[in-house]
Design an enzyme around this catalytic site. Structure first.
Site, PDB file in Angstrom:
ATOM      1  N   ASP A  77      31.400  40.015  87.402  1.00 31.32           N
ATOM      2  CA  ASP A  77      30.124  40.713  87.468  1.00 31.32           C
ATOM      3  C   ASP A  77      29.276  40.069  88.560  1.00 31.32           C
ATOM      4  O   ASP A  77      29.272  38.841  88.708  1.00 31.32           O
ATOM      5  CB  ASP A  77      29.386  40.655  86.132  1.00 31.32           C
ATOM      6  CG  ASP A  77      28.209  41.624  86.109  1.00 31.32           C
ATOM      7  OD1 ASP A  77      28.457  42.811  85.855  1.00 31.32           O
ATOM      8  OD2 ASP A  77      27.076  41.194  86.357  1.00 31.32           O
ATOM      9  N   THR A  78      28.578  40.895  89.315  1.00 29.69           N
ATOM     10  CA  THR A  78      27.757  40.420  90.429  1.00 29.69           C
ATOM     11  C   THR A  78      26.292  40.762  90.191  1.00 29.69           C
ATOM     12  O   THR A  78      25.970  41.901  89.822  1.00 29.69           O
ATOM     13  CB  THR A  78      28.217  41.048  91.757  1.00 29.69           C
ATOM     14  OG1 THR A  78      29.593  40.707  91.989  1.00 29.69           O
ATOM     15  CG2 THR A  78      27.375  40.537  92.923  1.00 29.69           C
TER      16      THR A  78
END
Length: 206
Positions: A77-78
């Site tokens: 996840d960014t």
């Protein structure tokens, strides 16, 4: 073109991101893509960008791993953060313009957290990786023009470094692939250390 690595086990990428798929595929390994069905919760009060991204990465990996026993499952996840303020994906073009306006002419942090689960569902790697990115100065007209392209809408922080938004980047300090969506150096190291991949020549697949 064949990449430098080969599988020694089944690998699943728990992400819908085409950018993560392209980055992982560049290594030469084979993997399945299974998108997690979990809803992404909002950050908890006081939660750090790295802690939040890691929580989401592990939620996605665990959700997919339930139906893929025996495989290594990689979740990621960014998030983009200005200080401790987390910027997610914009809800519309106006929201994208607002986010880019916050980033214009200043430095921000891009955090991609990865969670790698082993064949028995155990976490073998869980780490947030950070890259500092600086935007050059941007006029309101330039910001509005970029937001109007629509590229922002599925991107954390409202921009894509590898796409049309590359012109806004003045400098980066850290991993470029991390900003795109997957820190390749750390990911390859973790997969190799866990025994999921090996150099193609070592595996006898050259």
């Amino acid at each position: 073109m064949t990449g430098a690595f080969a599988n020694t086990a089944d690998i699943v990428l728990a992400s819908a991101s085409p950018r993560r798929k392209e980055l992982l595929a560049s290594t030469g390994v084979d993997f399945d893509v299974v998108v997690s069905a979990v809803e992404e919760p909002a950050p908890d009060e006081g939660e750090t960008p790295g802690g939040y991204a890691l929580r989401l990465a592990c939620l996605k990996a665990r959700d997919v791993a339930r139906n893929r026993p025996g495989a290594f499952v990689l979740g990621a996840d960014t998030v983009v953060a200005v200080g401790e303020h987390i910027l997610g994906k914009p809800v519309d073009k106006d929201d994208a313009a607002r986010m880019i306006g916050l980033l214009a002419g200043r430095e921000h942090t891009v955090v991609t957290a990865c969670c790698l689960l082993g064949p028995d569902g155990e976490a073998v790697w869980a780490e947030p990786v950070s890259t500092l990115v600086r935007f050059g100065p941007l006029t309101p007209q330039t910001i509005a023009s970029y937001a109007a392209t629509g590229e922002s809408l599925d991107k954390a922080g409202g921009y894509a470094i590898q796409g049309l938004g590359g012109f806004m980047i003045e400098s980066i300090d850290g991993s470029y692939s991390n900003v795109v969506g997957l820190p390749l150096s750390e990911t390859v190291h973790a997969l190799a250390l866990a025994g999921a991949i090996c150099p193609r020549r070592t595996c006898g697949q050259d």
